[in-house]
Design a protein around this motif. Structure first.
Motif, mmCIF file in Angstrom:
data_model
loop_
_atom_site.group_PDB
_atom_site.id
_atom_site.type_symbol
_atom_site.label_atom_id
_atom_site.label_comp_id
_atom_site.label_asym_id
_atom_site.label_seq_id
_atom_site.Cartn_x
_atom_site.Cartn_y
_atom_site.Cartn_z
ATOM 1 N N PRO A 205 0.717 -1.290 -0.090
ATOM 2 C CA PRO A 205 -0.140 -0.131 -0.059
ATOM 3 C C PRO A 205 0.828 1.509 0.051
ATOM 4 O O PRO A 205 0.607 2.303 -0.714
ATOM 5 C CB PRO A 205 -0.926 -0.104 1.133
ATOM 6 C CG PRO A 205 -1.185 -1.588 1.812
ATOM 7 C CD PRO A 205 0.388 -1.977 1.243
ATOM 8 N N ILE A 208 2.336 1.914 -3.459
ATOM 9 C CA ILE A 208 1.394 2.462 -4.465
ATOM 10 C C ILE A 208 0.936 3.805 -4.016
ATOM 11 O O ILE A 208 1.084 4.747 -5.059
ATOM 12 C CB ILE A 208 0.115 1.811 -4.291
ATOM 13 C CG1 ILE A 208 0.330 0.209 -4.729
ATOM 14 C CG2 ILE A 208 -0.873 2.465 -5.098
ATOM 15 C CD1 ILE A 208 -1.095 -0.624 -4.412
ATOM 16 N N LEU A 209 0.758 3.997 -2.610
ATOM 17 C CA LEU A 209 0.368 5.647 -2.636
ATOM 18 C C LEU A 209 1.451 6.401 -2.676
ATOM 19 O O LEU A 209 1.127 7.828 -3.434
ATOM 20 C CB LEU A 209 -0.352 5.604 -1.052
ATOM 21 C CG LEU A 209 -1.316 4.885 -0.923
ATOM 22 C CD1 LEU A 209 -1.777 4.738 0.560
ATOM 23 C CD2 LEU A 209 -2.558 5.026 -1.849
ATOM 24 N N ILE A 238 -9.014 4.061 -5.323
ATOM 25 C CA ILE A 238 -7.325 3.847 -5.062
ATOM 26 C C ILE A 238 -7.108 3.250 -3.539
ATOM 27 O O ILE A 238 -6.233 2.592 -3.437
ATOM 28 C CB ILE A 238 -6.632 5.177 -5.228
ATOM 29 C CG1 ILE A 238 -4.962 4.588 -5.174
ATOM 30 C CG2 ILE A 238 -6.815 6.266 -4.399
ATOM 31 C CD1 ILE A 238 -3.946 5.891 -5.555
ATOM 32 N N ALA A 242 -5.491 -0.300 -3.003
ATOM 33 C CA ALA A 242 -4.213 -0.364 -2.486
ATOM 34 C C ALA A 242 -4.002 -1.239 -1.134
ATOM 35 O O ALA A 242 -3.179 -1.949 -1.113
ATOM 36 C CB ALA A 242 -3.745 0.859 -2.053
ATOM 37 N N TRP A 243 -4.985 -1.145 -0.227
ATOM 38 C CA TRP A 243 -5.195 -1.991 1.323
ATOM 39 C C TRP A 243 -5.950 -3.218 0.798
ATOM 40 O O TRP A 243 -5.455 -3.942 1.550
ATOM 41 C CB TRP A 243 -5.688 -0.905 2.041
ATOM 42 C CG TRP A 243 -5.122 0.144 2.313
ATOM 43 C CD1 TRP A 243 -5.611 1.525 2.003
ATOM 44 C CD2 TRP A 243 -4.002 0.242 3.292
ATOM 45 N NE1 TRP A 243 -4.493 2.440 2.554
ATOM 46 C CE2 TRP A 243 -3.556 1.833 3.377
ATOM 47 C CE3 TRP A 243 -3.184 -0.607 3.819
ATOM 48 C CZ2 TRP A 243 -2.572 2.135 4.032
ATOM 49 C CZ3 TRP A 243 -2.243 0.025 4.669
ATOM 50 C CH2 TRP A 243 -1.813 1.303 4.819
ATOM 51 N N GLY A 263 4.226 -2.498 -6.080
ATOM 52 C CA GLY A 263 3.602 -1.317 -5.573
ATOM 53 C C GLY A 263 3.858 -0.053 -6.504
ATOM 54 O O GLY A 263 2.759 0.646 -6.878
ATOM 55 N N GLY A 267 1.110 2.016 -8.724
ATOM 56 C CA GLY A 267 0.776 3.242 -8.568
ATOM 57 C C GLY A 267 1.027 4.338 -9.527
ATOM 58 O O GLY A 267 0.260 5.177 -10.039
#
Length: 314
Positions: A205, A208-209, A238, A242-243, A263, A267
């Protein structure tokens, strides 16, 4: 005798977390966002949840029954697939969309490839992409009750700013969207539970973020607009992706290094799809595309066992 080495077949490291317990934890973690969706969208959300979850459990049981395979519905994976698919549906979707999506997720994406642990992409996301491609008008209609305006992501895509919503609306979830993606705070509550229970790690996560944020700051607007970035992070799927989607054990890399690469790819792809693509979203396609790269990511990221991989002499 107690000092002798004991030799056994692999795996040599075991965990107390079982498949059944992991599924239970993820289902519990999805309760806040599911309950918020039910309260916010009403009875239609309940109907879609029941039909979609019921269809995934039924089709897994039916497939295994007619092929005389062990019945696995008690492990909770079919229920979880149905729940994930249902909260990825707009509440205005007709009732049969959930059933058709459930059949595709279980039969085509999961069981035809050997069942749990063998599927190469997330079944719920695979089914969602199938539904979006096949029934675009239903899957992109986020009208409910008297609301029929654009979603926050559509406003960001068209105008570059939010005109109908503010950041608090996005964080709480009082916006149009799919049943389970609107409330960021509910998603983060569930994610915190999974991290606390050590069901997921932060690696995927956060990768990605962070990579998505970097991309948006560089290419999303004419300046380093933090407010625009926060609106992008709190809009669309998103956070849920992501989670809860990208962290799927089966379809994500094994090593931490591989998870970081995985990830970052997701992203960046979400950023490319949202900024340069025709659609304002793109989370599902980004995760599925990265799922297809997992064998390659594992190949380059898993450390070689000691004594192997060195130069050959002679």
């Amino acid at each position: 005798m107690e000092h002798q080495y004991h030799i056994s077949s692999s795996p040599h490291i075991r965990d107390t977390l079982t498949t059944n317990k992991i599924m239970q934890y993820v289902i519990l973690a999805l309760l806040p966002t599911t309950l918020f969706g039910v309260v916010y969208f009403g009875l239609d959300a309940v109907i879609l949840l029941v039909l979609t979850i019921g269809s995934t459990v039924f089709f897994e049981y039916f497939y295994e029954k007619i092929l005389h395979l062990p019945i696995t519905i008690k492990d909770g994976s079919a229920f979880l697939t149905g729940l994930l698919l249902a909260i990825n549906l707009p509440v205005s979707a007709p009732w049969w969309i959930g059933i058709l999506g459930g059949a595709f997720a279980i039969v085509v994406v999961k069981m035809l490839f050997g069942g749990l642990g063998q599927n190469f992409m997330n079944p719920a996301l695979g089914a969602r992409c199938f539904l979006v491609i096949s029934f675009t008008s239903y899957m992109t209609d986020f009208s409910y009750d008297a609301f029929s305006g654009a979603t926050p992501l559509a406003e960001l895509k068209t105008d570059g700013i939010l005109s109908s919503f503010d950041l608090m609306d996005l964080f709480v979830g009082t916006i149009p969207g799919t049943i389970g993606e609107t409330s960021v705070i509910a998603i983060l509550l569930g994610a915190a539970f999974l991290v606390y229970k050590k069901v997921i790690r932060l690696t995927i996560p956060v990768s990605i973020l962070v990579s998505f944020s970097a991309f948006i700051l560089l290419f999303g607007s004419s300046s380093l607009d933090i407010h625009y970035l926060l609106c992008q992070l709190c809009s669309g799927g998103i956070m849920l992706g992501a989670w809860f989607m990208a962290t799927d054990y089966v379809t994500s890399p094994i090593s931490d290094q591989g998870r970081i690469i995985f990830g970052i790819i997701i992203g960046l792809l979400i950023g490319i799809f949202r900024i340069f693509g025709a659609s304002s979203e793109g989370v599902s396609y980004a995760i599925i595309f990265a799922n297809l790269l997992v064998p390659l990511i594992d190949k380059i990221s898993i450390p070689k066992p000691f004594g192997k991989g060195g130069p050959k002499n002679g």
